[in-house]
Design a protein around this motif. Structure first.
Motif, PDB file in Angstrom:
ATOM      1  N   TYR A 204       0.814  -1.210   0.000  1.00 32.86           N
ATOM      2  CA  TYR A 204       0.000   0.000   0.000  1.00 32.86           C
ATOM      3  C   TYR A 204       0.852   1.267   0.000  1.00 32.86           C
ATOM      4  N   VAL A 205       2.023   1.179   0.593  1.00 29.94           N
ATOM      5  CA  VAL A 205       2.964   2.301   0.636  1.00 29.94           C
ATOM      6  C   VAL A 205       4.367   1.733   0.406  1.00 29.94           C
ATOM      7  N   PRO A 206       5.333   2.552  -0.023  1.00 29.61           N
ATOM      8  CA  PRO A 206       6.683   2.038  -0.293  1.00 29.61           C
ATOM      9  C   PRO A 206       7.523   1.849   0.972  1.00 29.61           C
ATOM     10  N   GLN A 207       7.047   0.983   1.854  1.00 29.97           N
ATOM     11  CA  GLN A 207       7.706   0.764   3.146  1.00 29.97           C
ATOM     12  C   GLN A 207       7.431  -0.668   3.607  1.00 29.97           C
ATOM     13  N   ARG A 288      13.005   0.654   4.676  1.00 32.31           N
ATOM     14  CA  ARG A 288      12.839  -0.088   5.923  1.00 32.31           C
ATOM     15  C   ARG A 288      11.609   0.451   6.657  1.00 32.31           C
ATOM     16  N   THR A 289      11.338  -0.146   7.799  1.00 28.57           N
ATOM     17  CA  THR A 289      10.224   0.313   8.632  1.00 28.57           C
ATOM     18  C   THR A 289      10.550   1.646   9.299  1.00 28.57           C
ATOM     19  N   LEU A 290       9.662   2.608   9.150  1.00 31.86           N
ATOM     20  CA  LEU A 290       9.796   3.897   9.828  1.00 31.86           C
ATOM     21  C   LEU A 290       9.444   3.714  11.298  1.00 31.86           C
ATOM     22  N   SER A 291      10.328   4.154  12.196  1.00 32.01           N
ATOM     23  CA  SER A 291      10.077   3.999  13.628  1.00 32.01           C
ATOM     24  C   SER A 291       9.977   5.355  14.305  1.00 32.01           C
ATOM     25  N   ARG A 293      11.821   6.452  16.530  1.00 30.64           N
ATOM     26  CA  ARG A 293      13.156   6.987  16.830  1.00 30.64           C
ATOM     27  C   ARG A 293      13.781   7.666  15.615  1.00 30.64           C
ATOM     28  N   TYR A 294      13.050   7.807  14.556  1.00 29.94           N
ATOM     29  CA  TYR A 294      13.603   8.388  13.326  1.00 29.94           C
ATOM     30  C   TYR A 294      14.149   9.795  13.563  1.00 29.94           C
ATOM     31  N   TYR A 295      13.577  10.491  14.537  1.00 29.18           N
ATOM     32  CA  TYR A 295      14.006  11.867  14.810  1.00 29.18           C
ATOM     33  C   TYR A 295      15.449  11.948  15.281  1.00 29.18           C
ATOM     34  N   LYS A 296      16.007  10.835  15.779  1.00 23.83           N
ATOM     35  CA  LYS A 296      17.346  10.887  16.371  1.00 23.83           C
ATOM     36  C   LYS A 296      18.435  11.147  15.338  1.00 23.83           C
ATOM     37  N   ASP A 297      18.463  10.356  14.274  1.00 28.06           N
ATOM     38  CA  ASP A 297      19.473  10.597  13.238  1.00 28.06           C
ATOM     39  C   ASP A 297      18.972  10.258  11.841  1.00 28.06           C
ATOM     40  N   GLY A 298      17.782   9.663  11.740  1.00 29.73           N
ATOM     41  CA  GLY A 298      17.221   9.334  10.438  1.00 29.73           C
ATOM     42  C   GLY A 298      17.919   8.190   9.733  1.00 29.73           C
ATOM     43  N   SER A 299      18.786   7.478  10.443  1.00 29.91           N
ATOM     44  CA  SER A 299      19.666   6.497   9.787  1.00 29.91           C
ATOM     45  C   SER A 299      18.920   5.314   9.180  1.00 29.91           C
ATOM     46  N   GLU A 300      17.752   4.981   9.686  1.00 33.92           N
ATOM     47  CA  GLU A 300      17.050   3.801   9.162  1.00 33.92           C
ATOM     48  C   GLU A 300      16.538   4.000   7.743  1.00 33.92           C
ATOM     49  N   ILE A 301      16.253   5.266   7.378  1.00 34.49           N
ATOM     50  CA  ILE A 301      15.790   5.573   6.021  1.00 34.49           C
ATOM     51  C   ILE A 301      16.491   6.846   5.554  1.00 34.49           C
ATOM     52  N   LEU A 302      17.523   6.698   4.737  1.00 37.45           N
ATOM     53  CA  LEU A 302      18.256   7.842   4.201  1.00 37.45           C
ATOM     54  C   LEU A 302      18.068   7.923   2.691  1.00 37.45           C
ATOM     55  N   ILE A 303      17.877   9.133   2.210  1.00 38.90           N
ATOM     56  CA  ILE A 303      17.627   9.369   0.792  1.00 38.90           C
ATOM     57  C   ILE A 303      18.908   9.860   0.115  1.00 38.90           C
ATOM     58  N   ASP A 335       9.199  19.159  14.111  1.00 32.22           N
ATOM     59  CA  ASP A 335       9.700  18.007  13.354  1.00 32.22           C
ATOM     60  C   ASP A 335       9.932  16.815  14.275  1.00 32.22           C
ATOM     61  N   LEU A 336      10.506  17.062  15.440  1.00 31.63           N
ATOM     62  CA  LEU A 336      10.790  15.982  16.387  1.00 31.63           C
ATOM     63  C   LEU A 336       9.515  15.219  16.737  1.00 31.63           C
ATOM     64  N   GLN A 337       8.469  15.944  17.093  1.00 28.99           N
ATOM     65  CA  GLN A 337       7.209  15.298  17.461  1.00 28.99           C
ATOM     66  C   GLN A 337       6.543  14.655  16.247  1.00 28.99           C
ATOM     67  N   ALA A 338       6.664  15.290  15.084  1.00 27.55           N
ATOM     68  CA  ALA A 338       6.062  14.727  13.872  1.00 27.55           C
ATOM     69  C   ALA A 338       6.702  13.385  13.520  1.00 27.55           C
ATOM     70  N   TYR A 339       8.022  13.301  13.634  1.00 29.84           N
ATOM     71  CA  TYR A 339       8.709  12.031  13.366  1.00 29.84           C
ATOM     72  C   TYR A 339       8.210  10.944  14.318  1.00 29.84           C
ATOM     73  N   LYS A 340       8.062  11.283  15.586  1.00 31.62           N
ATOM     74  CA  LYS A 340       7.559  10.315  16.559  1.00 31.62           C
ATOM     75  C   LYS A 340       6.139   9.879  16.203  1.00 31.62           C
ATOM     76  N   GLN A 341       5.307  10.843  15.832  1.00 28.85           N
ATOM     77  CA  GLN A 341       3.904  10.542  15.565  1.00 28.85           C
ATOM     78  C   GLN A 341       3.728   9.647  14.345  1.00 28.85           C
ATOM     79  N   PHE A 342       4.409   9.965  13.255  1.00 28.35           N
ATOM     80  CA  PHE A 342       4.265   9.143  12.056  1.00 28.35           C
ATOM     81  C   PHE A 342       4.976   7.797  12.223  1.00 28.35           C
ATOM     82  N   GLY A 343       6.079   7.791  12.986  1.00 31.74           N
ATOM     83  CA  GLY A 343       6.758   6.523  13.245  1.00 31.74           C
ATOM     84  C   GLY A 343       5.937   5.575  14.070  1.00 31.74           C
ATOM     85  N   ASN A 344       5.062   6.105  14.916  1.00 31.84           N
ATOM     86  CA  ASN A 344       4.187   5.282  15.755  1.00 31.84           C
ATOM     87  C   ASN A 344       2.861   4.952  15.078  1.00 31.84           C
TER      88      ASN A 344
END
Length: 377
Positions: A204-207, A288-291, A293-303, A335-344
């Motif tokens: 459904y989404v590219p993830q 990969r799966t967006l989590s 914790r993405y706000y910390k360094d974004g390392s799980e999904i880098l463009i 941005d910090l809270q948005a990353y947490k919200q979408f990751g959850n």
């Protein structure tokens, strides 16, 4: 817009100030809208719509999916104040807070219950972190693990015709399967017929995002006759480049220091035979799966950016798209809270697909199932 002047006593004003995530007038306006919406939702119609409640609502991903399937939300619960702010801005409803303090009798009647109860006590990352800190997890985690039983408490009191519960894939194997055994037995003892599956949001989404879904139908109403099947997607996954923005601020590009650190970290673990490291995405593939914790360094999904530029992290809007949220969805937090919200959050179009299958099952039973059960008597 009409202006209405209201006088409220000092104590009420202080209460609103303490609870509101915006201005007092804004809070009052949304409270009135919420009350009117609630009154409308309690009125039965002949249009075939159904009522649902949204527990552990986050920012409303499950709500979006069930509204698209024709449902009306009549009650919401979410304790995080930043998630409440996002939810309020997008739906005009202020969620109730701590679910452990909510009297189930006060919850409006509904046909479907939704609950993405906290997954940290059961997730692989959550268990590993708590083990390293010497903390308990699963049902022994009194702050989050036992919240499932609040869902069960509400199901027992309100007897919805059906429910959808969502959690991490690891829920099924946590504590050698004992955690899931307790959940299954609890729901079955309440009189519900269960359908369980682990589904991947990548269709459904590219993830790549696997989650467990538990759908239950009330045996007192359906008698176990419901013929429910989880959605079977046939479309190939879309590439991640389909959700990327054409112009992105430089602040999302990794600094030389952070990029160097991530490369050294990955090389170190590779040398030790581990697979840990950053995730540089193939733009024609999926992420990969967006989590959270993405706000910390974004390392799980880098463009990758090319032209000698360091990779960048996703923007909050791209994270929203990666979870299937429409661009009309308002992002009103940092941005910090948005990353947490979408990751959850959940994959919205996957939830919509499940919702439609549930609605089809309920309507099919009410159309045909009763006749079948009567013939079998």
């Amino acid at each position: 817009m009409k202006k209405v002047h209201l006088s409220i006593d000092d104590d009420l004003y202080k209460m609103i100030q303490g609870y509101s995530v915006g201005s007092v007038p804004e809070f009052i306006m949304f409270a009135i809208k919420d009350k009117i919406k609630d009154m409308k939702a309690r009125v039965h119609t002949d249009k075939g719509n159904f009522r649902f409640i949204d527990l552990f609502a986050g920012i409303g991903g499950m709500r979006l999916g069930f509204e698209a399937a024709g449902g009306t939300c009549v009650f919401t619960s979410e304790w995080d104040k930043f998630a409440q702010k996002t939810y309020l801005s997008n739906f005009g409803d202020m969620p109730e807070g701590d679910i452990t303090k909510i009297d189930a009798k006060e919850i409006p009647d509904h046909e479907v219950l939704l609950a993405g109860f906290p997954c940290q006590p059961f997730s692989i990352a959550g268990v590993s972190k708590k083990n390293s800190l010497g903390r308990v997890h699963g049902f022994l985690d009194e702050t989050q693990g036992t919240l499932f039983f609040d869902v069960a408490r509400i199901i027992e009191e309100k007897r919805p015709k059906a429910f959808l519960l969502e959690n991490v894939k690891n829920l099924r194997t946590h504590d050698k399967g004992r955690t899931f055994k307790i959940i299954r037995e609890t729901l079955e003892k309440l009189g519900y017929n269960l359908h369980v599956a682990v589904l991947d949001g990548k269709y459904y989404v590219p993830q790549h995002r696997e989650r467990i879904f538990i759908v239950g139908f009330d045996r007192r109403f359906y008698g176990g006759w419901e013929s429910f099947e989880f959605p079977q997607p046939t479309e190939p996954p879309k590439p991640i480049k389909s959700i990327l923005m054409s112009e992105v601020e430089d602040k999302y590009t990794l600094t030389p220091k952070l990029w160097e650190y991530l490369q050294q970290y990955a090389a170190k673990h590779k040398a030790n035979g581990n697979g840990f490291g950053f995730g540089l995405v193939d733009l024609n593939g999926i992420s990969r799966t967006l989590s959270a914790r993405y706000y910390k360094d974004g390392s799980e999904i880098l463009i990758p950016q090319g032209a000698g530029k360091n990779p960048r992290r996703l923007t909050p809007r791209e994270c929203a798209r990666l979870q299937g949220y429409p661009d009309t969805f308002k992002i009103v937090v940092s941005d910090l809270q948005a990353y947490k919200q979408f990751g959850n959050s959940v994959v919205v179009p996957l939830i919509e697909a499940i919702a439609k299958e549930m609605v089809n099952t309920m309507e099919r039973y009410e159309r045909e199932g009763l006749l079948l059960s009567q013939k079998s008597v």
